[in-house]
Design a protein around this motif. Structure first.
Motif, PDB file in Angstrom:
ATOM      1  N   SER A 128     -36.016 -16.805 -17.690  1.00 23.22           N
ATOM      2  CA  SER A 128     -35.603 -17.008 -16.358  1.00 23.22           C
ATOM      3  C   SER A 128     -36.934 -16.824 -15.347  1.00 23.22           C
ATOM      4  O   SER A 128     -37.520 -15.758 -15.830  1.00 23.22           O
ATOM      5  CB  SER A 128     -34.623 -15.878 -15.774  1.00 23.22           C
ATOM      6  N   PRO A 129     -37.237 -16.744 -14.590  1.00 26.14           N
ATOM      7  CA  PRO A 129     -38.414 -16.687 -13.688  1.00 26.14           C
ATOM      8  C   PRO A 129     -38.539 -15.394 -13.117  1.00 26.14           C
ATOM      9  O   PRO A 129     -39.483 -15.937 -11.813  1.00 26.14           O
ATOM     10  CB  PRO A 129     -39.192 -18.429 -12.808  1.00 26.14           C
ATOM     11  N   LEU A 130     -37.423 -15.546 -12.982  1.00 21.93           N
ATOM     12  CA  LEU A 130     -37.213 -13.469 -11.909  1.00 21.93           C
ATOM     13  C   LEU A 130     -37.146 -12.535 -12.635  1.00 21.93           C
ATOM     14  O   LEU A 130     -36.096 -11.998 -12.323  1.00 21.93           O
ATOM     15  CB  LEU A 130     -36.109 -14.509 -10.953  1.00 21.93           C
ATOM     16  N   ARG A 131     -37.523 -12.967 -14.062  1.00 15.29           N
ATOM     17  CA  ARG A 131     -37.234 -12.380 -15.104  1.00 15.29           C
ATOM     18  C   ARG A 131     -37.286 -10.779 -14.200  1.00 15.29           C
ATOM     19  O   ARG A 131     -39.282 -10.672 -14.352  1.00 15.29           O
ATOM     20  CB  ARG A 131     -37.627 -12.381 -16.550  1.00 15.29           C
ATOM     21  N   ASN A 132     -37.343  -9.891 -14.176  1.00 19.85           N
ATOM     22  CA  ASN A 132     -38.140  -8.230 -13.932  1.00 19.85           C
ATOM     23  C   ASN A 132     -37.166  -7.559 -14.585  1.00 19.85           C
ATOM     24  O   ASN A 132     -36.465  -6.535 -13.794  1.00 19.85           O
ATOM     25  CB  ASN A 132     -38.325  -8.605 -12.572  1.00 19.85           C
ATOM     26  N   ASP A 133     -37.830  -6.217 -15.116  1.00 23.44           N
ATOM     27  CA  ASP A 133     -37.585  -4.935 -15.826  1.00 23.44           C
ATOM     28  C   ASP A 133     -37.708  -3.880 -14.777  1.00 23.44           C
ATOM     29  O   ASP A 133     -36.378  -3.241 -14.630  1.00 23.44           O
ATOM     30  CB  ASP A 133     -38.317  -4.593 -16.850  1.00 23.44           C
ATOM     31  N   GLU A 134     -37.884  -3.435 -13.360  1.00 24.20           N
ATOM     32  CA  GLU A 134     -37.412  -2.990 -12.980  1.00 24.20           C
ATOM     33  C   GLU A 134     -36.057  -3.562 -11.691  1.00 24.20           C
ATOM     34  O   GLU A 134     -35.696  -2.330 -11.699  1.00 24.20           O
ATOM     35  CB  GLU A 134     -38.546  -3.177 -11.565  1.00 24.20           C
ATOM     36  N   PHE A 135     -36.434  -4.357 -11.915  1.00 24.85           N
ATOM     37  CA  PHE A 135     -34.654  -4.708 -11.407  1.00 24.85           C
ATOM     38  C   PHE A 135     -33.477  -4.503 -12.035  1.00 24.85           C
ATOM     39  O   PHE A 135     -32.095  -4.359 -12.149  1.00 24.85           O
ATOM     40  CB  PHE A 135     -34.996  -6.014 -10.324  1.00 24.85           C
ATOM     41  N   TYR A 136     -34.191  -4.886 -13.081  1.00 20.82           N
ATOM     42  CA  TYR A 136     -32.911  -4.851 -14.643  1.00 20.82           C
ATOM     43  C   TYR A 136     -33.078  -3.453 -15.226  1.00 20.82           C
ATOM     44  O   TYR A 136     -31.455  -3.299 -14.911  1.00 20.82           O
ATOM     45  CB  TYR A 136     -33.220  -5.633 -15.879  1.00 20.82           C
ATOM     46  N   ILE A 137     -33.507  -2.436 -14.546  1.00 20.73           N
ATOM     47  CA  ILE A 137     -33.422  -0.796 -15.372  1.00 20.73           C
ATOM     48  C   ILE A 137     -32.584  -0.559 -14.543  1.00 20.73           C
ATOM     49  O   ILE A 137     -31.367   0.052 -15.093  1.00 20.73           O
ATOM     50  CB  ILE A 137     -34.359  -0.722 -15.055  1.00 20.73           C
ATOM     51  N   PRO A 138     -31.878  -1.062 -13.201  1.00 26.81           N
ATOM     52  CA  PRO A 138     -30.714   0.116 -12.108  1.00 26.81           C
ATOM     53  C   PRO A 138     -29.163  -0.874 -13.489  1.00 26.81           C
ATOM     54  O   PRO A 138     -28.780  -0.492 -12.826  1.00 26.81           O
ATOM     55  CB  PRO A 138     -30.719  -0.813 -10.936  1.00 26.81           C
ATOM     56  N   VAL A 139     -29.757  -2.263 -13.446  1.00 28.36           N
ATOM     57  CA  VAL A 139     -27.995  -2.945 -14.151  1.00 28.36           C
ATOM     58  C   VAL A 139     -27.422  -1.647 -15.789  1.00 28.36           C
ATOM     59  O   VAL A 139     -26.391  -2.030 -15.658  1.00 28.36           O
ATOM     60  CB  VAL A 139     -28.569  -3.888 -14.391  1.00 28.36           C
ATOM     61  N   LEU A 140     -28.593  -1.335 -16.222  1.00 31.66           N
ATOM     62  CA  LEU A 140     -28.430  -0.674 -17.434  1.00 31.66           C
ATOM     63  C   LEU A 140     -27.709   0.091 -17.140  1.00 31.66           C
ATOM     64  O   LEU A 140     -27.144   1.261 -18.138  1.00 31.66           O
ATOM     65  CB  LEU A 140     -30.065  -1.059 -18.127  1.00 31.66           C
ATOM     66  N   ARG A 141     -28.408   0.753 -16.324  1.00 37.55           N
ATOM     67  CA  ARG A 141     -28.503   2.829 -16.121  1.00 37.55           C
ATOM     68  C   ARG A 141     -27.078   2.184 -15.677  1.00 37.55           C
ATOM     69  O   ARG A 141     -25.984   3.489 -15.805  1.00 37.55           O
ATOM     70  CB  ARG A 141     -28.908   2.800 -15.191  1.00 37.55           C
ATOM     71  N   ALA A 142     -26.523   1.441 -14.782  1.00 38.42           N
ATOM     72  CA  ALA A 142     -25.098   1.447 -14.150  1.00 38.42           C
ATOM     73  C   ALA A 142     -23.915   1.296 -15.408  1.00 38.42           C
ATOM     74  O   ALA A 142     -23.269   2.254 -15.503  1.00 38.42           O
ATOM     75  CB  ALA A 142     -24.538   0.559 -12.957  1.00 38.42           C
ATOM     76  N   VAL A 143     -24.841   0.125 -15.932  1.00 42.09           N
ATOM     77  CA  VAL A 143     -23.643   0.221 -17.645  1.00 42.09           C
ATOM     78  C   VAL A 143     -23.505   1.703 -17.927  1.00 42.09           C
ATOM     79  O   VAL A 143     -22.288   2.265 -18.434  1.00 42.09           O
ATOM     80  CB  VAL A 143     -24.096  -0.873 -17.910  1.00 42.09           C
ATOM     81  N   LEU A 144     -24.564   2.697 -19.003  1.00 42.02           N
ATOM     82  CA  LEU A 144     -24.754   3.037 -19.409  1.00 42.02           C
ATOM     83  C   LEU A 144     -23.815   4.662 -18.182  1.00 42.02           C
ATOM     84  O   LEU A 144     -23.315   5.857 -19.753  1.00 42.02           O
ATOM     85  CB  LEU A 144     -25.943   4.067 -19.725  1.00 42.02           C
ATOM     86  N   ALA A 145     -24.096   4.590 -17.510  1.00 44.32           N
ATOM     87  CA  ALA A 145     -23.064   5.656 -16.783  1.00 44.32           C
ATOM     88  C   ALA A 145     -22.359   5.426 -16.358  1.00 44.32           C
ATOM     89  O   ALA A 145     -20.807   6.095 -15.974  1.00 44.32           O
ATOM     90  CB  ALA A 145     -23.589   5.931 -15.115  1.00 44.32           C
TER      91      ALA A 145
END
Length: 307
Positions: A128-145
């Motif tokens: 993905s040309p839009l790959r970005n960990d800073e934006f993916y971190i909130p996604v993962l945190r939402a799943v884990l929460a």
């Protein structure tokens, strides 16, 4: 313009490839539903519209309507999500808008599953040309929460979050030891220069060759290397040293060309090796300026902005 074309190509691949799970299928006879983002007030000056959309893009989306997910045009929704992420790229280290989106998407497991899938496709997929960990971190945190996943379902997101939290922009990069063909060793932190460009690569990787050639053909980067302002540390993270040694003469002599003896980087998960090649631009203090990129032009832009 180049990045926009890459985004559109990526979206076309999603639309044609059609990675759809059972939650996104709709009957052949049903007209797919589409999502229309909120429109900024007409009176807003152009410079303010992006800021407004960062906050209000999803205001017309009903996060309680899980039926929409079954009836939605999946490719159109992925495109809308990607366009939202493109808006966020104006500030690539600000994860607050994505955190807000994921809170709204956490109304049910089905909705959260869908937006976690969107995040994985657009923000985490290596292609993905839009790959970005800073934006993916909130996604993962939402799943884990969330309360809907058991301990086994959390293993994957927990590992991905641990990886995403490494080498964040603005923080000091993880140090590592490299070994040269001569057997001499050194460390990343031992490389002294105004900028250090870490180039994680494999010998037989076509994109690695393209990036190497792009760096070599860049007048700006070549001049900085010649003046000692920029040092390129090429690091091979795998075990097949025969392949690496066969490739030695193709790496510019001005670069530091080493391998990771014992594959320590992979064993410690100190850098994300799921997508190779990868470029990390660091400042003199080894703080990350660009993370996990393949875009040499962007490397130039970041250096140019710093003066």
């Amino acid at each position: 313009m180049r990045r926009i074309l890459l985004i559109l190509l990526s979206l076309a691949a999603v639309a044609c490839g059609g990675r759809r799970n059972s939650a996104t299928q709709q009957p052949a006879s049903a007209a797919p539903r589409v999502f229309l983002p909120a429109l900024p007030p007409a009176a807003l000056p152009p410079a303010e519209r992006t800021k407004w959309l960062r906050r209000h893009y999803w205001d017309r989306f009903d996060f309680a309507d899980t039926t929409f997910l079954t009836e939605a045009d999946t490719a159109q929704l992925v495109e809308a999500y990607a366009r939202y992420v493109a808006l966020l790229m104006a500030d690539p280290t600000d994860g607050a808008p994505m955190d807000s989106l994921m809170r709204r998407a956490s109304t049910s497991r089905r909705m959260l599953d869908y937006f976690a899938w969107l995040g994985a496709e657009v923000l985490h997929d290596p292609n993905s040309p839009l790959r970005n960990d800073e934006f993916y971190i909130p996604v993962l945190r939402a799943v884990l929460a969330s309360p809907w996943y058991d301990e086994y379902e959390r293993i994957g997101p927990a590992y991905e979050l641990e990886t995403a939290l490494q080498n964040r922009i603005g923080e000091r990069a993880n140090d590592f030891r490299y070994t040269l063909a001569s057997g001499r060793t050194g460390t990343l932190y031992g490389v002294e220069a105004e900028y250090v460009l870490v180039f994680i690569n494999n010998p037989d990787c076509p994109m690695c060759r393209e990036i190497r050639e792009a760096i070599v053909s860049s007048p700006m980067l070549s001049e900085m290397i010649e003046r000692g302002r920029l040092k390129v540390l090429s690091i091979y993270p795998d075990e097949d040293l025969t392949a690496w040694r066969a490739y030695l003469d193709r790496i510019p002599q001005a670069w530091i060309n080493g391998y990771d003896a014992g594959c320590v980087i992979r064993a410690t998960n100190s850098y994300d090796l799921s997508a190779i090649p990868a470029l990390y631009l660091l400042d003199a203090d080894k703080r990350v300026l660009v993370k996990d990129s393949t875009d040499v032009l962007y490397i130039e832009e970041v250096i140019d902005r710093r003066g």
